[in-house]
Design a protein around this motif. Structure first.
Motif, PDB file in Angstrom:
ATOM      1  N   ASP A 169     137.231 102.596 -23.756  1.00  0.00           N
ATOM      2  CA  ASP A 169     137.180 101.190 -24.157  1.00  0.00           C
ATOM      3  C   ASP A 169     138.510 100.479 -23.894  1.00  0.00           C
ATOM      4  O   ASP A 169     139.549 101.114 -23.775  1.00  0.00           O
ATOM      5  CB  ASP A 169     136.847 101.081 -25.652  1.00  0.00           C
ATOM      6  CG  ASP A 169     137.882 101.810 -26.501  1.00  0.00           C
ATOM      7  OD1 ASP A 169     138.275 102.929 -26.123  1.00  0.00           O
ATOM      8  OD2 ASP A 169     138.322 101.251 -27.517  1.00  0.00           O
ATOM      9  N   GLU A 170     138.447  99.179 -23.811  1.00  0.00           N
ATOM     10  CA  GLU A 170     139.612  98.278 -23.809  1.00  0.00           C
ATOM     11  C   GLU A 170     140.724  98.748 -22.872  1.00  0.00           C
ATOM     12  O   GLU A 170     141.776  99.196 -23.309  1.00  0.00           O
ATOM     13  CB  GLU A 170     140.148  98.143 -25.242  1.00  0.00           C
ATOM     14  CG  GLU A 170     139.119  97.497 -26.169  1.00  0.00           C
ATOM     15  CD  GLU A 170     139.611  97.316 -27.595  1.00  0.00           C
ATOM     16  OE1 GLU A 170     139.327  96.274 -28.183  1.00  0.00           O
ATOM     17  OE2 GLU A 170     140.262  98.233 -28.138  1.00  0.00           O
ATOM     18  N   TYR A 227     130.964  98.295 -38.250  1.00  0.00           N
ATOM     19  CA  TYR A 227     132.412  98.552 -38.284  1.00  0.00           C
ATOM     20  C   TYR A 227     132.874  98.402 -39.734  1.00  0.00           C
ATOM     21  O   TYR A 227     132.967  97.297 -40.271  1.00  0.00           O
ATOM     22  CB  TYR A 227     133.163  97.601 -37.350  1.00  0.00           C
ATOM     23  CG  TYR A 227     133.379  98.175 -35.960  1.00  0.00           C
ATOM     24  CD1 TYR A 227     132.550  99.181 -35.460  1.00  0.00           C
ATOM     25  CD2 TYR A 227     134.414  97.729 -35.137  1.00  0.00           C
ATOM     26  CE1 TYR A 227     132.746  99.715 -34.197  1.00  0.00           C
ATOM     27  CE2 TYR A 227     134.616  98.261 -33.870  1.00  0.00           C
ATOM     28  CZ  TYR A 227     133.774  99.256 -33.403  1.00  0.00           C
ATOM     29  OH  TYR A 227     133.970  99.787 -32.150  1.00  0.00           O
ATOM     30  N   TRP A 246     129.423  99.104 -29.006  1.00  0.00           N
ATOM     31  CA  TRP A 246     130.200  98.565 -30.123  1.00  0.00           C
ATOM     32  C   TRP A 246     130.429  97.073 -29.988  1.00  0.00           C
ATOM     33  O   TRP A 246     130.377  96.345 -30.952  1.00  0.00           O
ATOM     34  CB  TRP A 246     131.561  99.277 -30.250  1.00  0.00           C
ATOM     35  CG  TRP A 246     132.561  98.939 -29.182  1.00  0.00           C
ATOM     36  CD1 TRP A 246     132.629  99.475 -27.929  1.00  0.00           C
ATOM     37  CD2 TRP A 246     133.625  97.982 -29.263  1.00  0.00           C
ATOM     38  NE1 TRP A 246     133.667  98.918 -27.231  1.00  0.00           N
ATOM     39  CE2 TRP A 246     134.305  97.996 -28.025  1.00  0.00           C
ATOM     40  CE3 TRP A 246     134.074  97.115 -30.260  1.00  0.00           C
ATOM     41  CZ2 TRP A 246     135.404  97.171 -27.746  1.00  0.00           C
ATOM     42  CZ3 TRP A 246     135.175  96.306 -29.985  1.00  0.00           C
ATOM     43  CH2 TRP A 246     135.823  96.337 -28.736  1.00  0.00           C
TER      44      TRP A 246
HETATM   45  C1  ACM Z   1     136.534  99.906 -30.003  1.00  0.00           C
HETATM   46  O1  ACM Z   1     136.338  99.354 -31.069  1.00  0.00           O
HETATM   47  N1  ACM Z   1     137.544  99.541 -29.226  1.00  0.00           N
HETATM   48  C2  ACM Z   1     135.656 100.968 -29.532  1.00  0.00           C
END
Ligand code: ACM
Ligand code: ZN
Length: 525
Positions: free
Chosen positions: A289-290, A385, A357
């Protein structure tokens, strides 16, 4: 009194008159395969009631497995005069029957009426993720999370072990990962250092503990982004061999693994090889991710790789890295999982599971990926979350979220393997705050993970909260109150101000300055 169970069983009937009292004299009679269930029940009786059974009386608890029962992880629980009987489809089924009887015994102070429960899970994957990268949680704290997962009938512990702010898994062939990477000089909260890591022995102990609770463990080493702690230990992992310290603050960092260098792949494969000796449950989370591509754009190794592999942009390079790591895991007989935003080019093999997510992946794209055959785990941040303030993710919102989207073809619904609640910890430095964030939302979450869709009712969930709160408190957790968990407009506004303040802690300015420096130094070459 009204007896209830969370998550709501498929079918449950209770009488009113007390028929069974569990005393010291009670006898547990269990078949082979029921050892985990028996141990869990005995531990509960000892912890909650200081009761060690003598087994000399006529009351008994019978635990047994009936392999002809159709669905795995299912059970039938009956309470009659002098007898509690739990028949499971398998080891896990009996174990989940015990989780239900724990709740009933707790409510009745060891007295039970006539009970009939016929139960089994909606989803095979029922996960909880703990981020130990931002804050280190001790082994004993992890045990507490695992115990609470079992009580909620969750079966998969996703253990987020690496972050920009800390690398927590000891790798014997790369000791600097933890010797350097597990220490940060300060945090968002104060000027105090924070550190800690799990030795190989610790990790093995945690995996064994989880297995005793019918929980699988999926480790995550998040790459190629969120890797500043790794780069601090081994600068050659980055583009330009950057000399960094472990990140002190939250936020998405520009320095990520250099995926142009072949040595990065070798390094990661060796890390994976070692971890697979400890984590034997057949799945590994690659993160993904990111990932900003600012460094890759400038790096000669990355540019060379793109040219050689015919990748048209840096997004393709991102996908190339993950696809290659996924194939490596598959060659080891291990299922790769990655976050949904790992994929800039929608081309990673369809048999790789994505964990959804972010809400920037269009619902339409999710549906079309599933309809095209890709398995998914649903962790939508707006529902699951647990670190997000209740102002954004209220208890009601968590409860009412439906993870199987309309438009998914009936025959593809099984590709929604399940759901996972995630506790990110940059703003969760203590078990007390963890308790506040996690409960009662985990109770709402587990009704989606376990209960049949048609049995879910927020109103009836609310009516079950008083005994649920007693249970949580009995286990020493510190849940949010109902009014905190469903805030009104005033506290919602206050909460959102707190959230905006949190964004200021991203150390955004130093990131910008550093980025300008890298561009100036390497940009012209
Ligand atoms: C994430 O919340 N960057 C997986
Ligand atoms: Zn590079």
């Amino acid at each position: 009194m009204n007896y209830s169970v969370i998550p709501e069983p498929r079918e449950m009937q209770t009488g009113t008159k007390t028929l069974f009292t569990l005393t010291r004299l009670c006898n547990i009679s269990s078949e082979a395969g029921c050892e985990k269930a028996e141990a869990c029940l005995k531990k509960f009786l000892s912890d909650a009631f200081s009761l060690e059974l003598l087994g000399t009386g006529k009351e008994s608890v019978i635990l047994r497995i009936d392999g002809t029962m159709q669905k795995s992880e299912s059970y039938i629980l009956t309470v009659k005069e002098n007898e509690v009987q739990i028949i499971g489809s398998d080891e896990a089924g009996v174990f989940y029957g015990v989780q239900s009887i724990r709740q009933l015994l707790f409510q009745g102070n060891l007295e039970l009426p006539e009970v009939y429960i016929n139960d089994g899970p909606r989803f095979p994957y029922r996960g909880f993720m703990l981020d130990c990268g931002r804050y280190f949680f001790t082994k004993e704290a992890v045990f507490v999370f695992l115990e609470m997962m079992a009580l909620h009938k969750l079966n998969t512990f996703h253990w987020h072990l690496s972050e920009d702010q800390g690398f927590r898994a000891q790798i014997m062939s790369k000791l600097l990962l933890t010797e350097i990477g597990s220490y940060r000089s300060h945090t968002n909260f104060n000027k105090r250092k924070h550190e800690g890591y799990y030795t190989v022995e610790d990790m093995k102990e945690i995996v064994e503990y989880a297995h005793r609770l019918c929980i699988k463990v999926i480790p995550e080493i998040d790459t190629p982004g969120h890797t500043v702690a790794m780069i601090a230990a081994y600068p050659e992992l980055s583009c330009f061999d950057r000399d960094l310290t472990v990140a002190t603050h939250w936020g998405v960092k520009h320095d990520v693994l250099c995926v142009g260098k072949e040595s990065t792949f070798t390094f990661m494969q060796e890390v994976i090889d070692e971890l697979l000796e400890t984590f034997t449950d057949g799945a590994f989370h690659l993160g993904g991710d990111e990932v900003p591509v600012t460094r890759w754009r400038l790096c000669p190794h990355c540019r060379k790789r793109m040219k050689e592999e015919g990748l048209k942009n840096e997004g393709g390079l991102h996908t190339y890295y993950l696809d290659r790591m996924a194939r490596y895991l598959k060659s080891k007989g291990t299922e790769p999982i990655m976050w949904n935003d790992s994929i800039k080019e929608l081309m990673v093999s369809k048999d790789v599971t994505w964990q959804l997510w972010s809400d920037d992946m269009d619902k339409k794209d999710v549906v079309s990926e599933i309809n095209a055959g890709r398995p998914f785990i649903m962790s939508n941040l707006r529902a699951y979350y647990l670190d997000l303030p209740y102002a954004q993710v209220s208890l009601k919102k968590t409860y009412e979220f439906e993870p199987v989207y309309e438009d998914i073809k009936k025959e593809k619904e099984h590709l929604v393997k399940g759901v996972e609640a995630c506790l990110w910890t940059e703003f969760v430095p203590t078990m007390q705050k963890a308790g506040y964030c996690t409960y009662p939302r985990l109770g709402a979450f587990c009704e989606t993970a376990w209960s049949p869709r048609e049995k879910k009712s927020y109103k009836s969930f609310l009516s079950k909260l008083p005994p649920y709160y007693s249970l949580l408190k009995g286990y020493g957790t510190d849940p949010a109150s109902l009014s905190q968990a469903n805030p009104g407009p005033v506290s919602k506004a206050g909460n959102l101000i707190w959230w905006e303040r949190r964004k200021l802690c991203w150390a955004g300015l130093s990131n910008l300055i550093d980025n300008a420096y890298v561009k100036k130094t390497y940009g012209k070459k």
